[in-house]
Design an enzyme around this catalytic site. Structure first.
Site, PDB file in Angstrom:
ATOM      1  CB  SER A 197     -23.579 -18.604   1.694  1.00  0.00           C
ATOM      2  OG  SER A 197     -24.203 -17.830   0.670  1.00  0.00           O
ATOM      3  N   GLY A 218     -16.637 -18.529  -2.272  1.00  0.00           N
ATOM      4  CA  GLY A 218     -16.597 -17.317  -3.081  1.00  0.00           C
ATOM      5  C   GLY A 218     -16.274 -16.114  -2.219  1.00  0.00           C
ATOM      6  N   GLY A 219     -17.302 -15.328  -1.907  1.00  0.00           N
ATOM      7  CA  GLY A 219     -17.136 -14.059  -1.204  1.00  0.00           C
ATOM      8  C   GLY A 219     -16.162 -14.059  -0.041  1.00  0.00           C
ATOM      9  N   GLY A 256     -23.700 -16.784  -3.121  1.00  0.00           N
ATOM     10  CA  GLY A 256     -23.710 -15.332  -3.017  1.00  0.00           C
ATOM     11  C   GLY A 256     -24.975 -14.767  -2.400  1.00  0.00           C
ATOM     12  CD  GLU A 314     -19.786 -23.720  -5.930  1.00  0.00           C
ATOM     13  OE1 GLU A 314     -19.155 -23.194  -5.002  1.00  0.00           O
ATOM     14  OE2 GLU A 314     -19.858 -23.226  -7.063  1.00  0.00           O
ATOM     15  CG  ASN A 340     -14.684 -19.140  -7.820  1.00  0.00           C
ATOM     16  OD1 ASN A 340     -13.969 -18.392  -8.488  1.00  0.00           O
ATOM     17  ND2 ASN A 340     -15.865 -19.558  -8.243  1.00  0.00           N
ATOM     18  CD1 TRP A 341     -10.251 -15.102  -4.178  1.00  0.00           C
ATOM     19  CD2 TRP A 341      -8.556 -14.276  -5.387  1.00  0.00           C
ATOM     20  NE1 TRP A 341      -9.163 -14.964  -3.342  1.00  0.00           N
ATOM     21  CE2 TRP A 341      -8.106 -14.456  -4.058  1.00  0.00           C
ATOM     22  CE3 TRP A 341      -7.647 -13.763  -6.331  1.00  0.00           C
ATOM     23  CZ2 TRP A 341      -6.801 -14.154  -3.656  1.00  0.00           C
ATOM     24  CZ3 TRP A 341      -6.355 -13.464  -5.939  1.00  0.00           C
ATOM     25  CH2 TRP A 341      -5.939 -13.658  -4.611  1.00  0.00           C
ATOM     26  CE  LYS A 342     -18.298 -17.018  -7.049  1.00  0.00           C
ATOM     27  NZ  LYS A 342     -19.719 -17.093  -6.767  1.00  0.00           N
ATOM     28  CG  HIS A 349     -18.848 -21.442 -10.798  1.00  0.00           C
ATOM     29  ND1 HIS A 349     -19.849 -20.503 -10.795  1.00  0.00           N
ATOM     30  CD2 HIS A 349     -18.444 -21.575  -9.517  1.00  0.00           C
ATOM     31  CE1 HIS A 349     -20.033 -20.091  -9.546  1.00  0.00           C
ATOM     32  NE2 HIS A 349     -19.196 -20.719  -8.751  1.00  0.00           N
ATOM     33  CD  GLU A 390     -20.823 -17.069 -10.207  1.00  0.00           C
ATOM     34  OE1 GLU A 390     -19.619 -16.853 -10.446  1.00  0.00           O
ATOM     35  OE2 GLU A 390     -21.284 -17.068  -9.046  1.00  0.00           O
TER      36      GLU A 390
END
Ligand code: 13P
Length: 254
Positions: A212, A233-234, A172, A166, A9-11, A94, A96
């Site tokens: 993470s 993510g990251g 993150g 999640e 997930n590149w966000k 998600h 977010e």
């Protein structure tokens, strides 16, 4: 045996050039799609360019859609449009989106139905806040989110849904849930699916862990019986790390 699914997930990261560089680098390095599903979830304006270059073993997805096919909904993106770009996946609910944009369980439910209507596989995200875990409310939160999200979804449709667990406190933050903790919550979700549907749906539904995940912990997480993949993510922004993590899933099936 459930096919592992590794999704990045590149966000809201990467320019067009950065995205194209990444896809060029990873698309030939992904494990065979018959064994592992490897997916990149990018910002919607990138869909056309990325789908064109996805290659044989990588698939592209969006990070959200709106549940109506068209109308006066300024700024939204429809499932109908995503489908016309041959997008295969979409992230729904998600944390977010829930926390920053106020998305409700009812909207999540409508979005899942819209994705399924357009043959886009929804990755349904659920997870608890830190205070909820500390107050021993994790299972209750997961149960509420999942029951509402799947309202009106048939047994047959469940074959085309992935659930991502999640925990919000692990996103993150560098704080991964321990593999046992992640497995326990994914197991709770699997049992809940059995209650809502039946043994077959519960045995076949794929459940990812997200929060993470990185090359250093993915092998341990994927070794757990209820964890069928990762939503990353990251660490998914780095092509070498993504290649490593997609290939780590191969070991689970070989
Ligand atoms: P991180 O891997 O950066 O913690 O993000 C997890 C996530 O939100 C994936 O959807």
């Amino acid at each position: 045996m459930r096919k592992p699914i590794i999704a990045g997930n590149w966000k809201m990261f990467k320019t067009r050039d950065e995205a194209l560089y990444f896809i060029l680098k990873v698309s030939t390095m992904m494990p065979d799609i018959d064994k592992v599903d490897s997916v990149i979830l990018a910002q919607s304006p990138l869909m056309r360019d990325l789908v064109k270059r996805q290659g044989e073993n990588l698939r592209i997805g969006a990070q959200n859609l709106y549940y109506e096919d068209e109308g006066a909904f300024t700024g939204e993106v429809s499932g109908q449009l995503l489908a016309s770009y041959n997008v295969d996946y979409v992230v729904i609910g998600h944390s977010e989106r829930r926390n920053i944009f106020g998305e409700t369980d009812q909207e999540v439910n409508k979005k899942i139905k819209a994705a399924l209507k357009h043959n886009i596989l929804p990755i349904l995200c659920v997870g608890e806040h830190l205070e909820e875990r500390e107050n021993l409310q994790t299972n209750q939160v997961l149960s509420t989110q999942i029951t509402a999200a799947l309202d009106g979804i048939s047994k047959e449709q469940m074959a085309n849904i992935v659930i991502a667990y999640e925990p919000i406190w692990a996103i993150g933050t560098g704080k991964t849930a321990t593999s046992d903790m992640a497995d326990e919550s994914c197991g709770f979700i699997r049992d809940l699916v059995k209650t809502l549907y039946d043994d077959i749906v519960s045995d076949t539904i794929r459940i990812q862990y997200g929060g993470s995940v990185k090359p250093e912990n993915i092998d341990e997480l994927l070794s757990k019986p209820n964890i069928d993949g990762a939503l990353i993510g990251g660490a998914s922004l780095d092509p070498d790390k993504f290649i490593y993590m997609a290939n780590a899933a191969l070991k689970r099936v070989e």
